[in-house]
Design a protein around this motif. Structure first.
Motif, PDB file in Angstrom:
ATOM      1  N   TYR A  91      -3.747   7.330   7.628  1.00 35.59           N
ATOM      2  CA  TYR A  91      -5.125   6.870   7.558  1.00 35.59           C
ATOM      3  C   TYR A  91      -5.160   5.564   6.773  1.00 35.59           C
ATOM      4  N   PRO A  92      -5.989   4.586   7.155  1.00 39.33           N
ATOM      5  CA  PRO A  92      -5.966   3.266   6.526  1.00 39.33           C
ATOM      6  C   PRO A  92      -6.078   3.316   4.999  1.00 39.33           C
ATOM      7  N   ALA A  93      -5.357   2.415   4.336  1.00 33.29           N
ATOM      8  CA  ALA A  93      -5.217   2.430   2.884  1.00 33.29           C
ATOM      9  C   ALA A  93      -6.531   2.225   2.146  1.00 33.29           C
ATOM     10  N   ALA A  94      -7.493   1.580   2.761  1.00 31.87           N
ATOM     11  CA  ALA A  94      -8.732   1.240   2.065  1.00 31.87           C
ATOM     12  C   ALA A  94      -9.666   2.431   1.878  1.00 31.87           C
ATOM     13  N   TYR A  95      -9.394   3.536   2.576  1.00 31.93           N
ATOM     14  CA  TYR A  95     -10.331   4.643   2.570  1.00 31.93           C
ATOM     15  C   TYR A  95      -9.853   5.814   1.717  1.00 31.93           C
ATOM     16  N   THR A  96     -10.827   6.516   1.131  1.00 27.41           N
ATOM     17  CA  THR A  96     -10.563   7.776   0.436  1.00 27.41           C
ATOM     18  C   THR A  96     -10.444   8.894   1.464  1.00 27.41           C
ATOM     19  N   ALA A 122       1.462  -0.114  -4.918  1.00 28.33           N
ATOM     20  CA  ALA A 122       1.358  -1.190  -5.903  1.00 28.33           C
ATOM     21  C   ALA A 122       0.256  -0.898  -6.910  1.00 28.33           C
ATOM     22  N   SER A 123      -0.830  -0.284  -6.444  1.00 26.35           N
ATOM     23  CA  SER A 123      -1.910   0.115  -7.341  1.00 26.35           C
ATOM     24  C   SER A 123      -2.658   1.291  -6.731  1.00 26.35           C
ATOM     25  N   THR A 301      -3.222  -0.062  -2.705  1.00 29.62           N
ATOM     26  CA  THR A 301      -2.660  -1.312  -2.199  1.00 29.62           C
ATOM     27  C   THR A 301      -1.145  -1.181  -2.209  1.00 29.62           C
ATOM     28  N   GLY A 302      -0.500  -1.977  -1.364  1.00 30.31           N
ATOM     29  CA  GLY A 302       0.961  -1.932  -1.327  1.00 30.31           C
ATOM     30  C   GLY A 302       1.467  -0.962  -0.273  1.00 30.31           C
ATOM     31  N   PRO A 303       2.780  -0.717  -0.269  1.00 32.26           N
ATOM     32  CA  PRO A 303       3.419   0.022   0.823  1.00 32.26           C
ATOM     33  C   PRO A 303       3.575   1.521   0.573  1.00 32.26           C
ATOM     34  N   ARG A 304       2.631   2.167  -0.092  1.00 32.54           N
ATOM     35  CA  ARG A 304       2.705   3.598  -0.444  1.00 32.54           C
ATOM     36  C   ARG A 304       3.300   4.459   0.692  1.00 32.54           C
TER      37      ARG A 304
END
Length: 312
Positions: A91-96, A122-123, A301-304
């Motif tokens: 699921y896209p990184a920007a969303y909870t 990264a964060s 953010t980053g490559p989690r």
């Protein structure tokens, strides 16, 4: 428990338990404890600082998950990367991702989950956990009573091209007979439609009782299946232009009546409000009791890269 009396997962570090680091050190520690009793008591365990490398993960999983199972009938986008080992979500990184118990909408669900940090973000990017009993108790009486009869989940799975997941990805097969055989034992209703599509409906309870502790916990995914609680703007837009029962997934009360938007928003928000975040460092391992504890995901953010495996 932490010092304030609020539940939190137990962190276990090599220095705290006299263990070595790496996969071997963690495996040796796990061999020395009653893991079943420890997990039931603490509900979730974070193995921090062992710095388990991915090529040593199997030795740890053999001890944490007695019988690894496949992610069959799962609705989250994942990639299989090993023997019943998957990416935790794509699921896209920007969303909870709101709180949920894995496969709580299905006829059977994993008893345990293991999350492994292959690459730390990264964060941000924590995995929040919430005590399922606390989540249930946090809901208004009106909401708990409304859900007492259970919920009905509906999936519209395409045959290879369309919105959401295909039935082939969902059931990890391209054989319709295998899907029929699987669904026949679940109590679900299903039908094959045009263009090789599959529609599945199933009534499930909204709460469950843990087989060992007897705790009653909130145990359904109404907010993740309901258009009102979707955090993705594209998904919200689709819900406005498509009939609800044609969406890739939707939910109603068990009798087919609609669930008020305010109810699912309260469910979503109370779960996140009472959650405790598990931040990630590379090589960390998290074990959770999938009934006692629900999980989610914070934006990052980053490559989690978090991997997950499951056991019955």
């Amino acid at each position: 428990m932490n010092g304030t009396g609020l539940w939190a997962p137990l962190e276990i570090r090599p220095g705290d338990v006299g263990a070595g680091s790496g996969a071997g050190g963690l495996a040796a520690y796990l061999d020395s404890v009653d893991l079943e009793a420890l997990l039931v008591r603490e509900k979730a365990l974070v193995f921090r600082g062992f710095q388990v490398p991915q090529d040593g993960l199997d030795a740890v999983l053999e001890r944490l998950l007695p019988h690894r199972i496949a992610y069959v009938h799962g609705n989250s986008p994942r990639t299989k990367v090993g023997s019943n080992l998957y990416t935790s979500t794509e699921y896209p990184a920007a969303y909870t991702i709101s709180m949920h118990n894995e496969l709580s909408y299905a006829h059977a669900w994993p008893a345990r989950l293991v999350f492994y940090c292959a690459v730390a973000p990264a964060s941000r990017g924590a995995t929040p956990l919430v005590d399922g009993r606390l989540w249930l108790e946090s809901l208004d009486d009106e909401v708990r009573e409304a859900f007492a009869g259970g919920v009905c989940y509906t999936q519209n799975l395409h045959g290879g091209s369309g919105l959401g997941k295909s039935w082939q990805d969902t059931f990890e097969t391209r054989d319709r007979d295998e899907v029929d055989a699987f669904l026949a034992g679940t109590g679900a209703r299903w039908s094959w439609g045009p263009e090789d599509g599959l529609r599945v409906s199933q009534v499930r309870p909204s709460t469950a009782r843990h087989p060992v502790t007897g705790d009653e916990v909130w145990f359904n995914q109404c907010d993740q299946w309901h258009p009102a609680a979707l955090g993705d703007e594209t998904a919200k837009a689709l819900a406005q232009i498509m009939p609800v029962d044609e969406l890739p997934q939707s939910v109603t009360f068990a009798d087919g009546s609609p669930i008020p938007d305010a109810y699912v928003l309260q469910v979503r928000d109370r779960g996140l409000e009472h959650a405790r975040d598990v931040d990630w460092h590379e090589g960390d391992v998290l074990l959770v009791d999938n009934m006692l504890v629900a999980h989610g995901r914070r934006p990052f953010t980053g490559p989690r890269r978090i991997l997950v495996s499951m056991s019955d």
